[in-house]
Write a protein that holds these residues in place. Sequence first.
Motif, PDB file in Angstrom:
ATOM      1  N   PHE A  47     -51.253  -7.685  -6.811  1.00  0.00           N
ATOM      2  CA  PHE A  47     -50.278  -7.162  -5.852  1.00  0.00           C
ATOM      3  C   PHE A  47     -49.749  -8.257  -4.935  1.00  0.00           C
ATOM      4  CE2 PHE A  47     -52.294  -3.182  -7.117  1.00  0.00           C
ATOM      5  CZ  PHE A  47     -51.154  -2.425  -7.363  1.00  0.00           C
ATOM      6  N   ASN A  48     -50.586  -9.238  -4.616  1.00  0.00           N
ATOM      7  CA  ASN A  48     -50.082 -10.356  -3.822  1.00  0.00           C
ATOM      8  C   ASN A  48     -48.978 -11.087  -4.578  1.00  0.00           C
ATOM      9  OD1 ASN A  48     -51.821  -9.871  -1.699  1.00  0.00           O
ATOM     10  ND2 ASN A  48     -53.380 -11.306  -2.428  1.00  0.00           N
ATOM     11  N   PHE A  49     -49.165 -11.262  -5.878  1.00  0.00           N
ATOM     12  CA  PHE A  49     -48.157 -11.949  -6.678  1.00  0.00           C
ATOM     13  C   PHE A  49     -46.897 -11.094  -6.823  1.00  0.00           C
ATOM     14  CE2 PHE A  49     -46.141 -12.921 -10.770  1.00  0.00           C
ATOM     15  CZ  PHE A  49     -45.900 -14.276 -10.610  1.00  0.00           C
ATOM     16  N   VAL A  50     -47.086  -9.798  -7.090  1.00  0.00           N
ATOM     17  CA  VAL A  50     -45.931  -8.910  -7.279  1.00  0.00           C
ATOM     18  C   VAL A  50     -45.109  -8.818  -5.994  1.00  0.00           C
ATOM     19  CG1 VAL A  50     -45.237  -6.507  -7.647  1.00  0.00           C
ATOM     20  CG2 VAL A  50     -46.953  -7.554  -9.134  1.00  0.00           C
ATOM     21  N   TYR A  51     -45.769  -8.588  -4.873  1.00  0.00           N
ATOM     22  CA  TYR A  51     -45.044  -8.452  -3.612  1.00  0.00           C
ATOM     23  C   TYR A  51     -44.461  -9.784  -3.149  1.00  0.00           C
ATOM     24  CZ  TYR A  51     -46.952  -3.733  -3.269  1.00  0.00           C
ATOM     25  OH  TYR A  51     -47.280  -2.409  -3.503  1.00  0.00           O
ATOM     26  N   TRP A  52     -45.119 -10.885  -3.506  1.00  0.00           N
ATOM     27  CA  TRP A  52     -44.561 -12.196  -3.181  1.00  0.00           C
ATOM     28  C   TRP A  52     -43.199 -12.366  -3.856  1.00  0.00           C
ATOM     29  CZ3 TRP A  52     -43.419 -16.421  -6.392  1.00  0.00           C
ATOM     30  CH2 TRP A  52     -43.105 -17.614  -5.721  1.00  0.00           C
ATOM     31  N   GLY A  53     -43.040 -11.770  -5.016  1.00  0.00           N
ATOM     32  CA  GLY A  53     -41.762 -11.840  -5.714  1.00  0.00           C
ATOM     33  C   GLY A  53     -40.643 -11.125  -4.981  1.00  0.00           C
ATOM     34  N   PHE A  54     -41.004 -10.213  -4.069  1.00  0.00           N
ATOM     35  CA  PHE A  54     -39.995  -9.503  -3.282  1.00  0.00           C
ATOM     36  C   PHE A  54     -39.912 -10.021  -1.844  1.00  0.00           C
ATOM     37  CE2 PHE A  54     -40.904  -6.509  -6.691  1.00  0.00           C
ATOM     38  CZ  PHE A  54     -39.640  -6.040  -7.020  1.00  0.00           C
ATOM     39  N   ALA A  55     -40.661 -11.063  -1.544  1.00  0.00           N
ATOM     40  CA  ALA A  55     -40.672 -11.579  -0.173  1.00  0.00           C
ATOM     41  C   ALA A  55     -39.316 -12.125   0.238  1.00  0.00           C
ATOM     42  CB  ALA A  55     -41.739 -12.668  -0.031  1.00  0.00           C
ATOM     43  N   PHE A  56     -38.494 -12.473  -0.756  1.00  0.00           N
ATOM     44  CA  PHE A  56     -37.161 -12.980  -0.423  1.00  0.00           C
ATOM     45  C   PHE A  56     -36.344 -11.942   0.348  1.00  0.00           C
ATOM     46  CE2 PHE A  56     -36.320 -10.514  -4.198  1.00  0.00           C
ATOM     47  CZ  PHE A  56     -35.041 -10.009  -4.009  1.00  0.00           C
ATOM     48  N   LEU A  57     -36.659 -10.655   0.161  1.00  0.00           N
ATOM     49  CA  LEU A  57     -35.920  -9.609   0.855  1.00  0.00           C
ATOM     50  C   LEU A  57     -36.075  -9.745   2.369  1.00  0.00           C
ATOM     51  CD1 LEU A  57     -36.678  -6.496  -1.371  1.00  0.00           C
ATOM     52  CD2 LEU A  57     -34.445  -7.565  -1.007  1.00  0.00           C
ATOM     53  N   ARG A  58     -37.295  -9.987   2.799  1.00  0.00           N
ATOM     54  CA  ARG A  58     -37.531 -10.104   4.250  1.00  0.00           C
ATOM     55  C   ARG A  58     -36.817 -11.329   4.809  1.00  0.00           C
ATOM     56  NH1 ARG A  58     -43.339  -9.772   7.440  1.00  0.00           N
ATOM     57  NH2 ARG A  58     -42.561 -10.390   9.477  1.00  0.00           N
ATOM     58  N   MET A  59     -36.939 -12.464   4.141  1.00  0.00           N
ATOM     59  CA  MET A  59     -36.350 -13.690   4.664  1.00  0.00           C
ATOM     60  C   MET A  59     -34.822 -13.635   4.622  1.00  0.00           C
ATOM     61  SD  MET A  59     -39.074 -15.084   5.534  1.00  0.00           S
ATOM     62  CE  MET A  59     -38.340 -16.591   6.155  1.00  0.00           C
ATOM     63  N   SER A  60     -34.283 -13.176   3.495  1.00  0.00           N
ATOM     64  CA  SER A  60     -32.817 -13.135   3.379  1.00  0.00           C
ATOM     65  C   SER A  60     -32.218 -12.091   4.308  1.00  0.00           C
ATOM     66  CB  SER A  60     -32.413 -12.867   1.932  1.00  0.00           C
ATOM     67  OG  SER A  60     -32.916 -11.613   1.481  1.00  0.00           O
ATOM     68  N   MET A  61     -32.909 -10.965   4.467  1.00  0.00           N
ATOM     69  CA  MET A  61     -32.407  -9.926   5.362  1.00  0.00           C
ATOM     70  C   MET A  61     -32.323 -10.442   6.797  1.00  0.00           C
ATOM     71  SD  MET A  61     -31.605  -7.085   3.845  1.00  0.00           S
ATOM     72  CE  MET A  61     -31.590  -6.009   5.258  1.00  0.00           C
ATOM     73  N   SER A  62     -33.306 -11.233   7.210  1.00  0.00           N
ATOM     74  CA  SER A  62     -33.296 -11.758   8.581  1.00  0.00           C
ATOM     75  C   SER A  62     -32.052 -12.600   8.829  1.00  0.00           C
ATOM     76  CB  SER A  62     -34.554 -12.605   8.834  1.00  0.00           C
ATOM     77  OG  SER A  62     -35.715 -11.831   8.744  1.00  0.00           O
ATOM     78  N   GLY A  63     -31.760 -13.496   7.882  1.00  0.00           N
ATOM     79  CA  GLY A  63     -30.612 -14.384   8.065  1.00  0.00           C
ATOM     80  C   GLY A  63     -29.281 -13.664   8.028  1.00  0.00           C
TER      81      GLY A  63
END
Length: 217
Positions: free
Chosen positions: A49-65
Amino acid sequence: MNKEILRLAIPNILTNLTVPLLGMVDLYLMGHLNSTLFMGAVALGGVIFNFVYWGFAFLRMSMSGVAAQSFGRGNRQEMALVLQRGLMVAFSGAALLLMFQVPVGDFSFWLLEGSAEVKAIAREYYFIRIWAAPAAISLMVFYGWFLGMQNAFYPMLISVSVNILNVLSSVLFVRVMGLKAEGVALGSVIGQYAGLILQSYCFLGNTNGPGNFLLSD
């Protein structure tokens, strides 16, 4: 140091500090069972799950910008569209994970090392916790969006609440109801969906909150 930077940074630091505590509690609960297999199974499932969710971590970073840009321009319609698009990506990705949970699980357990007994328990853990994916991935979008809206308090509140409820649910399922690896998996599912409900309340329920701010147009 700029007070505005501290106002955003300190809640974000506190949010990140609570994350490792959750894994420690899960391993603590499994470590007090009558076999070390459960600890190994939860650790193995956690890697997936750490690997799977890491694949979606871009959502948090890109959404912030992107959200911060629309916030800086004062464009309410664009603020709403940024959130809607992020949630569409999150729900689409979560739907694909749920649809292909069996092949994803089979490939993951084929790739990772572990005894047959550990993998059998880890599979039970995996096929329960996978149902938290829609909530977990959607929360990443909300966290990033709120940070872009210059609001670091809501992400901290939701993250701490999710982790506390996750811990309490896991303790209840494992220590009181006698469940094992599936107990901590259920705790994760309950914590994530409760966090999504609380996030929705923060977004829409506060009369001065961002939800009503956007819907007022």
